[in-house]
Scaffold this active site. Structure first.
Site, mmCIF file in Angstrom:
data_model
loop_
_atom_site.group_PDB
_atom_site.id
_atom_site.type_symbol
_atom_site.label_atom_id
_atom_site.label_comp_id
_atom_site.label_asym_id
_atom_site.label_seq_id
_atom_site.Cartn_x
_atom_site.Cartn_y
_atom_site.Cartn_z
ATOM 1 N N ALA A 153 0.822 -1.207 0.000
ATOM 2 C CA ALA A 153 0.000 0.000 0.000
ATOM 3 C C ALA A 153 0.859 1.261 0.000
ATOM 4 O O ALA A 153 0.548 2.257 -0.680
ATOM 5 C CB ALA A 153 -0.937 -0.004 1.207
ATOM 6 N N TYR A 154 1.949 1.214 0.756
ATOM 7 C CA TYR A 154 2.867 2.355 0.799
ATOM 8 C C TYR A 154 3.478 2.610 -0.578
ATOM 9 O O TYR A 154 3.499 3.743 -1.070
ATOM 10 C CB TYR A 154 3.957 2.085 1.833
ATOM 11 C CG TYR A 154 5.025 3.144 1.916
ATOM 12 C CD1 TYR A 154 4.743 4.418 2.408
ATOM 13 C CD2 TYR A 154 6.336 2.883 1.516
ATOM 14 C CE1 TYR A 154 5.723 5.396 2.495
ATOM 15 C CE2 TYR A 154 7.327 3.845 1.598
ATOM 16 C CZ TYR A 154 7.018 5.105 2.084
ATOM 17 O OH TYR A 154 7.991 6.065 2.166
#
Length: 245
Positions: A153-154
């Site tokens: 997600a990062y």
């Protein structure tokens, strides 16, 4: 391009870690610095004090990077204090790690708000305000190449940062403003070291051919290059990681 003695920078997320190192490094080049913070005014004031005690010029400005009204006010404050704006460095970001299969989607939304919307809001203000001869510098991550598990997600948020940065570079045609992204590798900041055991840190330290972790000062040197002499580097992502990727 004007001399550094009359140049002005705004550094988001400058109250600690890489942001503080960037603010202090630009100030050492004679650039007046707006030291932005989101929640920790005390640490921002410490950064300002460190810069001024070394003979530099700095002012603290606060606000949520994803709030366009707060950022407009922050840009106003820096321009009011120093007379204009030449460099915008967007180090502000958050990193929440989890395998994609088990990620709390609220964490995805938090990273989207700060890392994507925040970068977009700051870039939008910078595109409207930075003077000719200036530079806009956003922050990605070398994990876009390294593909570490739990960073999905990062990395998705930082991939978006790279994409918008490269488009903005082309949109600034004719304005003599460079737009680039810096993509650090493992860097010894409190954010990075938190929650990692000694073996993990040791292994990461050996991953790069230079066999050490990066330091905030290493990253700040790349920013200073882009903010000053690197007028022919434009529309690029600079992987600042000691050769790890």
């Amino acid at each position: 391009m004007s001399s550094n003695t009359s140049r002005v920078a705004l550094v988001t997320g400058a109250s600690g870690g890489i942001g503080r190192a960037v603010a202090e490094r630009l100030a050492a080049d004679g650039i007046a610095v707006g030291v932005h913070y989101a929640g920790n005014k005390t640490r921002a004031d410490e950064t300002v004090a460190a810069i001024t005690s070394a003979g530099g010029r700095a002012v603290a400005v606060g606000g949520d990077v994803a709030d366009e009204h707060a950022m407009s006010a922050a840009f106003d404050a820096v321009e009011r204090e120093f007379g204009g704006l030449d460099v915008v460095v967007n180090t502000a970001g958050i990193m929440l790690l989890s395998p994609i299969a088990t990620l709390d989607l609220d964490d995805l939304d938090r990273m989207h708000r700060t890392n994507i919307r925040g970068t977009f809001v700051v870039s939008q203000q910078a595109a409207r305000r930075v003077r000719g001869g200036g530079a806009i510098i956003n922050f990605s991550t070398s994990v876009t190449r390294l593909q570490f598990p739990a960073y999905g997600a990062y990395v998705a948020s930082k991939g978006a940062v790279e994409a918008m940065t490269l488009v903005l570079a082309r949109e600034m045609r004719g304005k003599d403003i460079t737009v680039n992204a810096v993509a650090p590798g493992p860097t010894a900041t409190p954010l990075f070291l938190e929650g990692k055991d000694e073996d993990t840190i040791a292994n990461l330290s050996k991953a790069a051919p230079l066999e050490r972790l990066g330091t905030p000062q290493d990253i700040a040197e790349t920013v200073a290059f882009l903010a000053g002499p690197a007028r022919w580097v434009n529309g690029q992502v600079l992987y600042t990681n000691g050769g790890i990727a």
